[in-house]
Scaffold this motif. Structure first.
Motif, PDB file in Angstrom:
ATOM      1  N   GLU A  74      -3.670 -10.718  -8.428  1.00 16.11           N
ATOM      2  CA  GLU A  74      -2.756 -10.716  -7.278  1.00 16.11           C
ATOM      3  C   GLU A  74      -2.529  -9.328  -6.694  1.00 16.11           C
ATOM      4  O   GLU A  74      -1.413  -8.871  -6.561  1.00 16.11           O
ATOM      5  CB  GLU A  74      -1.415 -11.346  -7.650  1.00 16.11           C
ATOM      6  CG  GLU A  74      -1.508 -12.827  -7.904  1.00 16.11           C
ATOM      7  CD  GLU A  74      -0.140 -13.476  -8.032  1.00 16.11           C
ATOM      8  OE1 GLU A  74       0.770 -13.108  -7.250  1.00 16.11           O
ATOM      9  OE2 GLU A  74      -0.004 -14.340  -8.888  1.00 16.11           O
ATOM     10  N   ILE A  75      -3.596  -8.677  -6.318  1.00  9.57           N
ATOM     11  CA  ILE A  75      -3.480  -7.369  -5.668  1.00  9.57           C
ATOM     12  C   ILE A  75      -3.135  -7.589  -4.204  1.00  9.57           C
ATOM     13  O   ILE A  75      -3.805  -8.343  -3.508  1.00  9.57           O
ATOM     14  CB  ILE A  75      -4.794  -6.575  -5.797  1.00  9.57           C
ATOM     15  CG1 ILE A  75      -5.115  -6.356  -7.265  1.00  9.57           C
ATOM     16  CG2 ILE A  75      -4.697  -5.259  -5.050  1.00  9.57           C
ATOM     17  CD1 ILE A  75      -6.475  -5.742  -7.511  1.00  9.57           C
ATOM     18  N   GLU A  76      -2.086  -6.921  -3.762  1.00  5.75           N
ATOM     19  CA  GLU A  76      -1.619  -7.100  -2.382  1.00  5.75           C
ATOM     20  C   GLU A  76      -1.277  -5.748  -1.770  1.00  5.75           C
ATOM     21  O   GLU A  76      -0.577  -4.942  -2.389  1.00  5.75           O
ATOM     22  CB  GLU A  76      -0.372  -7.998  -2.397  1.00  5.75           C
ATOM     23  CG  GLU A  76       0.226  -8.244  -1.049  1.00  5.75           C
ATOM     24  CD  GLU A  76       1.505  -9.084  -1.150  1.00  5.75           C
ATOM     25  OE1 GLU A  76       2.275  -9.042  -0.175  1.00  5.75           O
ATOM     26  OE2 GLU A  76       1.727  -9.758  -2.165  1.00  5.75           O
ATOM     27  N   SER A 115       0.956  -3.925   0.655  1.00 12.27           N
ATOM     28  CA  SER A 115       2.228  -4.277   1.285  1.00 12.27           C
ATOM     29  C   SER A 115       2.958  -3.039   1.803  1.00 12.27           C
ATOM     30  O   SER A 115       2.419  -1.937   1.757  1.00 12.27           O
ATOM     31  CB  SER A 115       3.107  -5.042   0.286  1.00 12.27           C
ATOM     32  OG  SER A 115       3.376  -4.252  -0.834  1.00 12.27           O
ATOM     33  N   TYR A 119       0.077  -0.681  -2.843  1.00 14.42           N
ATOM     34  CA  TYR A 119      -0.515  -1.882  -3.412  1.00 14.42           C
ATOM     35  C   TYR A 119       0.445  -2.383  -4.478  1.00 14.42           C
ATOM     36  O   TYR A 119       0.985  -1.600  -5.256  1.00 14.42           O
ATOM     37  CB  TYR A 119      -1.855  -1.575  -4.096  1.00 14.42           C
ATOM     38  CG  TYR A 119      -3.023  -1.436  -3.155  1.00 14.42           C
ATOM     39  CD1 TYR A 119      -3.651  -2.557  -2.632  1.00 14.42           C
ATOM     40  CD2 TYR A 119      -3.520  -0.183  -2.825  1.00 14.42           C
ATOM     41  CE1 TYR A 119      -4.745  -2.437  -1.789  1.00 14.42           C
ATOM     42  CE2 TYR A 119      -4.613  -0.044  -1.982  1.00 14.42           C
ATOM     43  CZ  TYR A 119      -5.218  -1.180  -1.468  1.00 14.42           C
ATOM     44  OH  TYR A 119      -6.293  -1.048  -0.639  1.00 14.42           O
ATOM     45  N   GLU A 120       0.639  -3.685  -4.514  1.00 13.22           N
ATOM     46  CA  GLU A 120       1.403  -4.300  -5.582  1.00 13.22           C
ATOM     47  C   GLU A 120       0.461  -5.235  -6.314  1.00 13.22           C
ATOM     48  O   GLU A 120      -0.288  -5.988  -5.693  1.00 13.22           O
ATOM     49  CB  GLU A 120       2.603  -5.063  -5.021  1.00 13.22           C
ATOM     50  CG  GLU A 120       3.649  -4.154  -4.416  1.00 13.22           C
ATOM     51  CD  GLU A 120       4.823  -4.889  -3.817  1.00 13.22           C
ATOM     52  OE1 GLU A 120       4.754  -6.134  -3.660  1.00 13.22           O
ATOM     53  OE2 GLU A 120       5.819  -4.234  -3.504  1.00 13.22           O
ATOM     54  N   LEU A 121       0.463  -5.159  -7.629  1.00 17.10           N
ATOM     55  CA  LEU A 121      -0.407  -6.017  -8.395  1.00 17.10           C
ATOM     56  C   LEU A 121       0.267  -6.457  -9.672  1.00 17.10           C
ATOM     57  O   LEU A 121       1.206  -5.823 -10.152  1.00 17.10           O
ATOM     58  CB  LEU A 121      -1.735  -5.320  -8.704  1.00 17.10           C
ATOM     59  CG  LEU A 121      -1.663  -3.947  -9.358  1.00 17.10           C
ATOM     60  CD1 LEU A 121      -2.653  -3.894 -10.502  1.00 17.10           C
ATOM     61  CD2 LEU A 121      -2.020  -2.911  -8.322  1.00 17.10           C
ATOM     62  N   GLU A 148       4.503  -5.836 -13.111  1.00 16.66           N
ATOM     63  CA  GLU A 148       4.160  -5.660 -11.705  1.00 16.66           C
ATOM     64  C   GLU A 148       4.044  -4.159 -11.470  1.00 16.66           C
ATOM     65  O   GLU A 148       4.956  -3.396 -11.770  1.00 16.66           O
ATOM     66  CB  GLU A 148       5.224  -6.249 -10.784  1.00 16.66           C
ATOM     67  CG  GLU A 148       4.841  -6.139  -9.319  1.00 16.66           C
ATOM     68  CD  GLU A 148       5.840  -6.794  -8.398  1.00 16.66           C
ATOM     69  OE1 GLU A 148       6.339  -6.093  -7.503  1.00 16.66           O
ATOM     70  OE2 GLU A 148       6.124  -7.989  -8.587  1.00 16.66           O
ATOM     71  N   THR A 191       3.218  -0.926  -8.852  1.00 22.12           N
ATOM     72  CA  THR A 191       3.186  -0.467  -7.467  1.00 22.12           C
ATOM     73  C   THR A 191       2.395   0.831  -7.434  1.00 22.12           C
ATOM     74  O   THR A 191       2.724   1.784  -8.143  1.00 22.12           O
ATOM     75  CB  THR A 191       4.609  -0.230  -6.921  1.00 22.12           C
ATOM     76  OG1 THR A 191       5.368  -1.432  -7.080  1.00 22.12           O
ATOM     77  CG2 THR A 191       4.583   0.164  -5.455  1.00 22.12           C
TER      78      THR A 191
END
Length: 103
Positions: free
Chosen positions: A62-64, A66, A72-74, A85, A87
Motif C-alpha cells: 500500500e504505497i501511496e 500523498s 509517501y505513506e506505506l 505505517e 511516512t
C-alpha cells in the motif's frame, strides 16, 4: 526665482531618489520572481521500497504518494513483525515518521 530653483532641486532629488529606489526595488523583486521554487520530482517507488528495506522493514504494501506529492505513506512490518505505517519524504527519501498500527 530662488524658490523655483529650490523646488527644481527638490523635485530633481525626489526623481533621483525614486529612480534609485525603483532600481533597488527591481533588483529585489525581479530575482524572487525569476527564481521560481523548483519542485523536485518524487523519488521512484523502487527507491521508496529500497529505503524502507534498508531500514529493516519488510512485507511492504500500500504505497501511496500523498500530501500533494510531498510524502509517501506505506504499510509494512518492522523487524519484530509488527505492522507499521511509514511516512517517507517524497523528494529526499528520508523516513519522517513510523507509527505502529493498532490491531
Amino acid at each position: 526665482m530662488y524658490s523655483l530653483v529650490c523646488r527644481w532641486k527638490s523635485i530633481r532629488s525626489l526623481l533621483l531618489a525614486s529612480s534609485t529606489f525603483a532600481s533597488i526595488a527591481l533588483v529585489v523583486i525581479q530575482p524572487s520572481q525569476a527564481i521560481a521554487l523548483e519542485e523536485k520530482s518524487p523519488i521512484s517507488i523502487l527507491e521508496v521500497v529500497n529505503r524502507a528495506t534498508e531500514n529493516g522493514y519488510s512485507d511492504i504494501r500500500e504505497i501511496e504518494l500523498s500530501s500533494g506529492g510531498k510524502v509517501y505513506e506505506l504499510e509494512a512490518h518492522d523487524r519484530h513483525g509488527q505492522e507499521v505505517e511509514i511516512t517517507i519524504d517524497a523528494t529526499t527519501g528520508v523516513i519522517l515518521k513510523v507509527e505502529k498500527e493498532n490491531e
